[in-house]
Design a protein around this motif. Sequence first.
Motif, mmCIF file in Angstrom:
data_model
loop_
_atom_site.group_PDB
_atom_site.id
_atom_site.type_symbol
_atom_site.label_atom_id
_atom_site.label_comp_id
_atom_site.label_asym_id
_atom_site.label_seq_id
_atom_site.Cartn_x
_atom_site.Cartn_y
_atom_site.Cartn_z
ATOM 1 N N ASN A 1 0.808 -1.223 0.000
ATOM 2 C CA ASN A 1 0.000 0.000 0.000
ATOM 3 C C ASN A 1 0.839 1.270 0.000
ATOM 4 N N GLY A 2 2.124 1.106 -0.292
ATOM 5 C CA GLY A 2 2.977 2.278 -0.420
ATOM 6 C C GLY A 2 3.463 2.868 0.884
ATOM 7 N N GLY A 3 3.531 2.058 1.937
ATOM 8 C CA GLY A 3 3.957 2.552 3.239
ATOM 9 C C GLY A 3 5.378 3.082 3.232
ATOM 10 N N PRO A 4 5.643 4.177 3.952
ATOM 11 C CA PRO A 4 6.990 4.742 4.010
ATOM 12 C C PRO A 4 7.915 3.907 4.890
ATOM 13 N N LYS A 5 9.181 3.922 4.544
ATOM 14 C CA LYS A 5 10.181 3.185 5.296
ATOM 15 C C LYS A 5 10.700 4.042 6.446
ATOM 16 N N LYS A 6 10.802 3.435 7.628
ATOM 17 C CA LYS A 6 11.244 4.148 8.823
ATOM 18 C C LYS A 6 12.555 3.569 9.339
ATOM 19 N N HIS A 7 13.574 4.424 9.534
ATOM 20 C CA HIS A 7 14.825 4.031 10.158
ATOM 21 C C HIS A 7 14.802 4.412 11.642
ATOM 22 N N TYR A 8 15.721 3.841 12.409
ATOM 23 C CA TYR A 8 15.721 4.046 13.863
ATOM 24 C C TYR A 8 17.100 4.417 14.383
ATOM 25 N N SER A 9 17.095 5.088 15.528
ATOM 26 C CA SER A 9 18.330 5.464 16.214
ATOM 27 C C SER A 9 18.560 4.619 17.460
ATOM 28 N N ASP A 10 17.633 3.702 17.771
ATOM 29 C CA ASP A 10 17.712 2.895 18.998
ATOM 30 C C ASP A 10 18.865 1.904 18.937
ATOM 31 N N ILE A 11 19.626 1.827 20.040
ATOM 32 C CA ILE A 11 20.701 0.849 20.180
ATOM 33 C C ILE A 11 20.469 0.074 21.471
ATOM 34 N N TYR A 12 20.566 -1.261 21.385
ATOM 35 C CA TYR A 12 20.349 -2.138 22.527
ATOM 36 C C TYR A 12 21.664 -2.832 22.898
ATOM 37 N N VAL A 13 21.964 -2.812 24.198
ATOM 38 C CA VAL A 13 23.128 -3.526 24.711
ATOM 39 C C VAL A 13 22.617 -4.672 25.583
ATOM 40 N N LEU A 14 23.017 -5.892 25.248
ATOM 41 C CA LEU A 14 22.521 -7.093 25.912
ATOM 42 C C LEU A 14 23.686 -7.895 26.458
ATOM 43 N N LYS A 15 23.407 -8.693 27.475
ATOM 44 C CA LYS A 15 24.439 -9.551 28.043
ATOM 45 C C LYS A 15 23.857 -10.909 28.370
ATOM 46 N N LYS A 16 24.635 -11.954 28.082
ATOM 47 C CA LYS A 16 24.193 -13.305 28.383
ATOM 48 C C LYS A 16 24.549 -13.647 29.823
ATOM 49 N N GLU A 17 23.524 -13.954 30.617
ATOM 50 C CA GLU A 17 23.699 -14.329 32.016
ATOM 51 C C GLU A 17 22.761 -15.472 32.342
ATOM 52 N N ASN A 18 23.312 -16.535 32.945
ATOM 53 C CA ASN A 18 22.501 -17.699 33.289
ATOM 54 C C ASN A 18 21.738 -18.221 32.080
ATOM 55 N N ASN A 19 22.438 -18.258 30.928
ATOM 56 C CA ASN A 19 21.870 -18.768 29.670
ATOM 57 C C ASN A 19 20.684 -17.958 29.165
ATOM 58 N N GLN A 20 20.553 -16.727 29.647
ATOM 59 C CA GLN A 20 19.508 -15.834 29.145
ATOM 60 C C GLN A 20 20.120 -14.487 28.801
ATOM 61 N N LEU A 21 19.524 -13.807 27.833
ATOM 62 C CA LEU A 21 19.951 -12.457 27.503
ATOM 63 C C LEU A 21 19.242 -11.461 28.409
ATOM 64 N N SER A 22 20.006 -10.530 28.972
ATOM 65 C CA SER A 22 19.434 -9.465 29.801
ATOM 66 C C SER A 22 19.740 -8.125 29.169
ATOM 67 N N MET A 23 18.782 -7.205 29.264
ATOM 68 C CA MET A 23 18.984 -5.867 28.748
ATOM 69 C C MET A 23 19.866 -5.083 29.714
ATOM 70 N N VAL A 24 20.976 -4.580 29.185
ATOM 71 C CA VAL A 24 21.875 -3.751 29.984
ATOM 72 C C VAL A 24 21.577 -2.277 29.755
ATOM 73 N N GLU A 25 21.299 -1.935 28.494
ATOM 74 C CA GLU A 25 21.011 -0.541 28.169
ATOM 75 C C GLU A 25 20.237 -0.451 26.864
ATOM 76 N N HIS A 26 19.291 0.463 26.830
ATOM 77 C CA HIS A 26 18.573 0.822 25.611
ATOM 78 C C HIS A 26 18.709 2.331 25.476
ATOM 79 N N THR A 27 19.470 2.742 24.469
ATOM 80 C CA THR A 27 19.754 4.159 24.298
ATOM 81 C C THR A 27 19.506 4.568 22.849
ATOM 82 N N ASN A 28 19.751 5.817 22.540
ATOM 83 C CA ASN A 28 19.518 6.314 21.179
ATOM 84 C C ASN A 28 20.692 7.145 20.693
#
Length: 393
Positions: A94-121
């Motif tokens: 339907n002709g939707g516009p493309k959107k880019h992002y500035s979000d950056i995610y920092v993740l760390k593996k702990e106890n076999n799971q990923l945890s969010m350390v930081e979400h910044t822009n």
Amino acid sequence: MKKFQIAAIASIFIVGGFMGLNANANKSESGKVSASAVQHANSIERITWEHAGELEAQKGFEENIGTAGVLSGSFKDYLIVGGGANFPYESVLNGGPKKHYSDIYVLKKENNQLSMVEHTNLDHEIGYGSSITTKKGVYYIGGSPEEEYADDILFLTIDKDKKLKVEKIGDLPFTISNGIAVEKNGKLYIGLGQQNGNASNKIYEYDLKTSKTKELAPIPGESVRNQSVAQLLNGDLYIFSGGGSTAYTDGYKYDIEKNSWSKAASVEADGKEISLLGANSVPLNKHEMLVIGGFNKAVYDDAVEKLGTLQGEELAVFRTQYFNADPQEFNWNKEILIYNAKKDSWRSIGKIPFDAPCGEGLVLMNKTIYSINGEIKPGVRTNAIYSGTLLQH
């Protein structure tokens, strides 16, 4: 720390939206998905995959529908991913516009799971640049919808306070997107893709110490080569596939010391040539690289031709059928491929047990590989993250 929950018609696909998964697809009751396996002595035998979660919503949005063309890499025990693009307002059909992002995610593996350390822009949006993981940090080259930032060389690390540090360390004399980049001995080798908005087969050396850029011998073959896969293996630059108005399956080796090119094995498995246009790769060791994803050559070539030649009602009917088709109908590459530069040969270690992504982030941390977001059909992304444990014979 919060727990991580977890030019031309071809540009319609490559830059505009040919680049996305049901987060729970193919999961077993235990949360794991089936393994990909094949016997091969002294190397990777199989990968056992599991669904690792999703990224939280970008700033200003209530939901993250997944992105393609992301920045991705790792620094020490941290996974870094962000930017990219999608179609959050209206479909490609339907002709939707493309959107880019500035979000950056920092993740760390702990106890076999990923945890969010930081979400910044960042202070600007990014997408479709080239990421390079090194021991010192992650480089991100070009890749922004804003011309002012599309020639940037960024360097990302994590400081002692577990905060993301982003430095602009240089400018290229041209903008670049959908290209390739590797690092060797303090120099970046950058090229292909869209340079100053035009398709290019040119390769450059950027010296991180002097900030000087030198043009090298261009890659042979096609003059247009978007979204190829590339790695430094045995000290040489290897480039495979990519595409323009058609998808390619060829491969080339660049001898950095001699500034010369030679043919490498075309991409194939079980006697069948495979396009890696839109795929991503990681180095496994000094002489091997692993690749996931890639558009199907026959489907891609046919679509580009028809979208460029059909008119009126015929074009409208084809567009409707095409963009409404299920991901499986596009037959994107699900083979997990390994290229061995020493043997100049390809092999498959089985198939990924989830929809084939293109434009995904692909990060290897120790013996775990992460496939992050990406596109699963034209214009449609996934927000899923899959983690795979690499097992050797």
